[in-house]
Scaffold this motif. Sequence first.
Motif, short mmCIF file in Angstrom:
data_model
loop_
_atom_site.label_atom_id
_atom_site.label_comp_id
_atom_site.label_asym_id
_atom_site.label_seq_id
_atom_site.Cartn_x
_atom_site.Cartn_y
_atom_site.Cartn_z
N ALA A 16 25.57 -12.66 -10.37
CA ALA A 16 25.18 -11.52 -11.30
C ALA A 16 26.46 -11.35 -12.78
O ALA A 16 26.02 -11.75 -13.66
CB ALA A 16 25.12 -10.54 -11.03
N ALA A 17 27.16 -11.70 -11.97
CA ALA A 17 29.13 -11.48 -13.15
C ALA A 17 29.07 -12.48 -13.57
O ALA A 17 28.99 -12.61 -14.90
CB ALA A 17 29.94 -11.48 -12.67
N THR A 18 28.72 -14.00 -13.18
CA THR A 18 28.47 -15.46 -13.87
C THR A 18 27.88 -14.76 -15.45
O THR A 18 27.91 -15.46 -16.48
CB THR A 18 28.22 -15.90 -13.49
OG1 THR A 18 29.23 -16.62 -12.32
CG2 THR A 18 28.88 -17.59 -14.31
N TYR A 19 26.54 -14.68 -15.04
CA TYR A 19 25.86 -14.63 -15.83
C TYR A 19 25.97 -13.13 -17.06
O TYR A 19 25.54 -13.82 -18.22
CB TYR A 19 24.04 -14.18 -15.68
CG TYR A 19 23.05 -13.66 -16.24
CD1 TYR A 19 22.73 -14.93 -17.26
CD2 TYR A 19 22.62 -12.50 -16.89
CE1 TYR A 19 21.00 -14.83 -18.17
CE2 TYR A 19 21.91 -12.08 -18.13
CZ TYR A 19 21.18 -13.37 -18.76
OH TYR A 19 20.72 -13.07 -19.92
N LEU A 20 26.33 -12.10 -16.64
CA LEU A 20 26.70 -10.95 -17.16
C LEU A 20 27.82 -11.78 -18.57
O LEU A 20 28.21 -10.61 -19.75
CB LEU A 20 26.57 -10.01 -16.49
CG LEU A 20 25.63 -9.54 -15.61
CD1 LEU A 20 25.64 -7.70 -14.34
CD2 LEU A 20 24.78 -8.76 -16.88
N GLU A 46 15.21 -14.60 -18.01
CA GLU A 46 16.50 -14.80 -17.53
C GLU A 46 17.14 -14.54 -16.49
O GLU A 46 17.19 -14.88 -15.62
CB GLU A 46 17.77 -15.13 -18.58
CG GLU A 46 17.56 -16.33 -19.98
CD GLU A 46 18.77 -15.96 -20.70
OE1 GLU A 46 18.43 -16.84 -21.51
OE2 GLU A 46 19.48 -15.19 -20.74
N PHE A 47 17.64 -12.94 -16.38
CA PHE A 47 18.29 -12.22 -15.40
C PHE A 47 17.13 -11.97 -15.02
O PHE A 47 17.23 -12.08 -13.08
CB PHE A 47 18.88 -11.12 -16.19
CG PHE A 47 19.69 -10.35 -15.56
CD1 PHE A 47 20.99 -11.25 -14.82
CD2 PHE A 47 19.44 -9.31 -14.48
CE1 PHE A 47 21.83 -9.83 -14.08
CE2 PHE A 47 20.01 -8.59 -13.69
CZ PHE A 47 21.69 -8.94 -13.24
N GLY A 48 16.05 -11.59 -15.01
CA GLY A 48 14.72 -10.34 -13.90
C GLY A 48 14.18 -11.44 -13.24
O GLY A 48 13.77 -11.78 -11.87
N PHE A 53 16.57 -11.20 -9.54
CA PHE A 53 17.25 -9.95 -9.88
C PHE A 53 16.17 -9.16 -10.30
O PHE A 53 16.15 -7.94 -9.47
CB PHE A 53 18.43 -9.24 -11.65
CG PHE A 53 20.02 -10.44 -10.40
CD1 PHE A 53 20.62 -10.27 -8.93
CD2 PHE A 53 20.11 -11.79 -11.51
CE1 PHE A 53 21.70 -10.77 -9.15
CE2 PHE A 53 21.13 -12.03 -10.42
CZ PHE A 53 22.18 -11.97 -9.59
N ALA A 54 14.95 -9.14 -10.50
CA ALA A 54 14.05 -8.34 -10.52
C ALA A 54 13.22 -7.55 -9.33
O ALA A 54 13.03 -6.28 -8.64
CB ALA A 54 12.72 -8.71 -11.28
N GLY A 55 13.39 -9.22 -8.20
CA GLY A 55 13.01 -8.61 -6.79
C GLY A 55 14.22 -8.05 -5.60
O GLY A 55 14.80 -8.22 -4.62
N LEU A 56 15.77 -7.80 -6.48
CA LEU A 56 17.01 -7.74 -5.26
C LEU A 56 16.54 -6.85 -3.87
O LEU A 56 16.66 -7.90 -3.32
CB LEU A 56 17.82 -7.19 -6.13
CG LEU A 56 19.30 -7.72 -5.40
CD1 LEU A 56 20.25 -8.81 -5.28
CD2 LEU A 56 20.12 -6.81 -6.41
N SER A 86 19.02 -3.70 -20.27
CA SER A 86 18.07 -4.37 -20.01
C SER A 86 16.67 -3.35 -18.83
O SER A 86 16.58 -2.61 -18.80
CB SER A 86 17.97 -5.57 -18.66
OG SER A 86 18.16 -5.21 -17.57
N PRO A 87 15.72 -4.46 -18.56
CA PRO A 87 14.50 -3.04 -17.94
C PRO A 87 14.92 -2.35 -16.51
O PRO A 87 14.27 -2.27 -15.85
CB PRO A 87 13.57 -3.89 -17.91
CG PRO A 87 13.39 -4.87 -19.13
CD PRO A 87 15.35 -4.98 -19.03
N TYR A 88 16.32 -3.31 -16.13
CA TYR A 88 16.34 -3.07 -14.47
C TYR A 88 16.90 -2.16 -14.38
O TYR A 88 16.42 -1.75 -12.71
CB TYR A 88 18.01 -4.22 -14.11
CG TYR A 88 17.94 -4.17 -12.88
CD1 TYR A 88 17.78 -5.38 -12.50
CD2 TYR A 88 18.81 -2.54 -12.19
CE1 TYR A 88 17.88 -4.89 -10.39
CE2 TYR A 88 18.71 -2.88 -10.53
CZ TYR A 88 18.50 -4.24 -9.82
OH TYR A 88 18.87 -4.66 -9.06
N PHE A 89 17.27 -1.24 -14.57
CA PHE A 89 17.80 0.17 -14.46
C PHE A 89 16.26 1.04 -14.33
O PHE A 89 16.24 1.57 -13.13
CB PHE A 89 18.92 1.49 -15.40
CG PHE A 89 19.01 2.61 -14.51
CD1 PHE A 89 19.71 2.59 -13.30
CD2 PHE A 89 18.83 3.51 -15.44
CE1 PHE A 89 19.50 3.56 -13.03
CE2 PHE A 89 18.69 4.96 -14.99
CZ PHE A 89 19.35 5.26 -13.77
#
Length: 355
Positions: A16-20, A46-48, A53-56, A86-89
């Motif tokens: 996560a840190a690398t992508y962010l 890309e992220f989700g 990460f969407a299904g973490l 992003s929509p994550y939260f």
Amino acid sequence: MDASFTEDQEMIREAAATYLRDWSDRGGFRKQVDASALDYGSVWQEFGIELGFAGLTIPEVQGGSGLGDLARALVMEEMGRVLFTSPYFASCVLAGDVLAAVGGSDAEGLLAKIASGERTATVCSLTSGSVRSGEITGVARNVVDGGTADLILVIGGDSLHMVDASKAGVIRSVFRTMDLTRPQADIKFAAAPAELVASGAGLSEVYALSEARSAIALAAEQAGGAGAMLDATVAYALERKQFGRLIGSFQAVKHRSADMMVLVEAARSAAYQAAALAHGPELFAQAAIAKSECSDAYFAVAGHAIQMHGGVGVTWEYDMHFHFKRARAGMGLLGSPEVWRERLAGCIGLEGTAA
């Protein structure tokens, strides 16, 4: 007790840190802040979706990774460091936690859609209006990511409904708040078709459980933001000169930096412990400690960071004021520190004993 992170958790954090970091280097939250219309498309792809990460934290049976709340806290901490937009939260934390808490086949079906990242969701409650015969009429205000979510979960006292935002009868008014990195919307439902997801007299307790889990995730994000402010301030103090000396050599600056570090480390510890105990009997007490501790720490550290940067701390070019505004807005999100302290008092039997 072994409080160290597992190899998998460290790997998830680093991924996560690398992508962010890369996302931040490519413009990060400033692209969203400067844009005329919010667009999560490429970021979420890309992220989700691609990185998964969407299904973490969603169980594997619903297509997620099922890695638990501690892994999510580590990822949220990294998100907080770069003010990830992003929509994550809204989708994976707020909506995902509600659906996981209510359970049942309909909720699990929606969780699978969120885990794939192909549909995003958010959660709201009606400030006025009602649900009748499969239709919702009313208004929900200040809905996090309400302008972009595909699915809207509407919480009632004893029911949970889902509204497809693309259907007729859903009118969304997007606006920006003091925190430019977390957009909100007012949503008007005009006889919008709604599907019942769950109902029952015990749903209020279920919602409280999901809110506590979400508060822990938010606390981890706040700890990450506070950590980023500490790092940026220390780096600035080691390069900025005043009166021919680095400002970091002044005792007053050293003392305040030390105070910031204490706040950051205490916030991290509270968030990690709460996430580790999120599925145990101490959930509500731990959530109360984490949310109140991290909210206060983030706000205080961001304020110190602005002061120690001097005048440039409030200029557009520096990130300090963006963090300060998110810290202030986050204090009230899911309950203020005062509210959570009152809940903690209730958890440990001190309710009503204050002078």
